[in-house]
Design an enzyme around this catalytic site. Structure first.
Site, short mmCIF file in Angstrom:
data_model
loop_
_atom_site.label_atom_id
_atom_site.label_comp_id
_atom_site.label_asym_id
_atom_site.label_seq_id
_atom_site.Cartn_x
_atom_site.Cartn_y
_atom_site.Cartn_z
N ARG A 254 1.00 -1.13 -0.08
CA ARG A 254 -0.09 0.06 0.08
C ARG A 254 0.98 1.27 -0.06
O ARG A 254 1.98 1.11 0.70
CB ARG A 254 -0.84 -0.11 1.30
CG ARG A 254 -1.95 -0.88 1.19
CD ARG A 254 -3.11 -0.46 0.33
NE ARG A 254 -4.42 -1.36 0.45
CZ ARG A 254 -4.34 -2.27 -0.55
NH1 ARG A 254 -3.74 -2.44 -1.45
NH2 ARG A 254 -5.69 -2.93 -0.52
N GLU A 283 -3.84 7.63 -4.21
CA GLU A 283 -4.27 7.17 -5.50
C GLU A 283 -5.59 8.05 -5.99
O GLU A 283 -6.53 7.97 -5.26
CB GLU A 283 -4.48 5.81 -5.53
CG GLU A 283 -2.90 5.09 -5.35
CD GLU A 283 -3.17 3.33 -5.15
OE1 GLU A 283 -4.44 2.89 -5.39
OE2 GLU A 283 -2.19 2.75 -4.84
N HIS A 301 -1.70 0.66 -9.65
CA HIS A 301 -2.24 -0.43 -8.63
C HIS A 301 -2.79 -1.49 -9.40
O HIS A 301 -3.81 -1.80 -9.43
CB HIS A 301 -3.31 0.13 -7.97
CG HIS A 301 -3.58 -0.50 -6.63
ND1 HIS A 301 -3.64 0.18 -5.49
CD2 HIS A 301 -3.58 -1.80 -6.27
CE1 HIS A 301 -4.02 -0.88 -4.51
NE2 HIS A 301 -3.95 -1.89 -4.91
#
Ligand SMILES: O=CC(=O)O
Length: 334
Positions: A254, A283, A301
């Site tokens: 993360r 993000e 991602h």
């Protein structure tokens, strides 16, 4: 109701009363599953769920509901307020590997079991971590940009990259994903060490309780761990200083596992060699400075997503729900 049927009370153990009246064999009513968020599930998966369970969506939930199990198919936060509205909740089945969107403290206090999807994704995420690492070291994306912009013929050869074999790799978080990364990098001839919440008796890799010590003894850090209050910004300027100027960081965990501001500064100032980043703090916003750097490989991602992994995740979610309703142990408890 997603399937247009009348809601069943509680946990789906109500018997079919018409069968009782007619004397037919009684059929077990399907278990009720609360679907949290706006899952992007495709029709075949939804049909498979509906063939076994009764689904209730967030918008159909009464003030206080007696559902016992929740299915989380996206990253919509499961807050203490969400959980407050579900006083009978016993289990959350998450499709994701990371469960930092779920209030685990409240789950622990309330005795709510949580299962995640990392078993389904770990091989794909590990492949991706290795691909990012290889790209950073061997400058594959940077060389591709160089060639496409016509510089090969005008400016000559692109600078050489570095060998992966023989590098000391520190894995931060040796769970399902970290273990798969280790397996792959051992095959490449790397020396593995790791940091995790606890030393793992089942592996012989050197363990470092302190991430700075791990960094000081590594050429590369691969970040695979879960984001919790303890691991937030676990990679900071002290760790990057310990890693040193030749160091490379790969992050498939993360974004907030790394202090992104400090990482950007270290990369811009050349205080570490490079980075491969699939995840970011905010993000989909990515710091502009990173876009200018050739020693950084960026990805949106995506490490987790392959159609094969998505299928395996669906299978795992259905098996976890099935296990819950048959009072069997969950397949992937966290
Ligand atoms: O990032 C994706 C996941 O946690 O599954």
């Amino acid at each position: 109701m997603l399937n247009g049927e009348t809601p069943l009370p509680q946990n789906g153990h109500r018997r079919n009363s018409m069968a009782a009246i007619t004397g037919e064999a009684e059929a077990e009513a399907p278990g009720v599953v609360f679907v949290h968020g706006s899952p992007p599930f495709g029709l075949p998966f939804k049909d498979r769920l509906l063939s076994r369970f009764q689904l209730i969506h967030m918008s159909e939930l009464p003030e206080s509901s007696h559902v016992k199990v929740m299915l989380c198919m996206d990253h919509t936060p499961v807050t203490s307020q969400t959980l407050y509205k579900l006083p009978s909740l016993e289990c959350i089945v998450a499709s994701s590997a990371g469960v930092d969107h779920i209030d685990l403290t409240t789950c622990r206090l309330r005795g709510i079991a949580v299962a995640n999807g990392s078993q389904a994704f770990s091989e794909d995420v590990a492949d991706y971590a290795v691909a990012l690492l290889m790209d950073v070291l061997r400058k594959i994306s940077a060389g591709d940009r160089y060639l496409r912009s016509g510089l090969w013929s005008t400016k000559g050869d692109y600078p050489l990259g570095w060998k992966l074999g023989g590098k000391r790799v520190g894995i931060v978080g040796l769970g399902n994903i970290g273990s798969e990364v280790a397996k792959r990098l051992v095959a490449f001839g790397c020396a593995i060490a790791y940091n995790s919440r606890k030393k793992r008796s089942s592996v012989s890799f050197p363990y470092y309780a302190d991430v700075c010590d791990l960094a000081a003894n590594s050429d590369i850090l691969v970040i695979c761990g879960a984001l919790t209050s303890e691991t937030h910004h676990i990679i900071n300027k002290d760790v990057m200083t310990a890693l040193g100027k030749e160091g490379v960081i790969i992050n498939v965990g993360r974004g907030s596992l790394i202090n992104q501001k400090e990482l950007v500064q270290f990369l811009v100032e050349g205080q570490i060699r490079g980075a491969g980043l699939d995840v970011f703090e905010n993000e989909p916003i990515v710091p502009r400075e990173l876009l200018e750097l050739d020693n950084v490989v960026l990805s949106p991602h995506n490490a987790v997503v392959t159609p094969e992994a998505f299928e395996a995740m669906q299978e795992l979610a259905i098996s976890n729900l099935g296990a819950f309703f048959s009072n069997k142990p969950l397949l992937s408890p966290i």
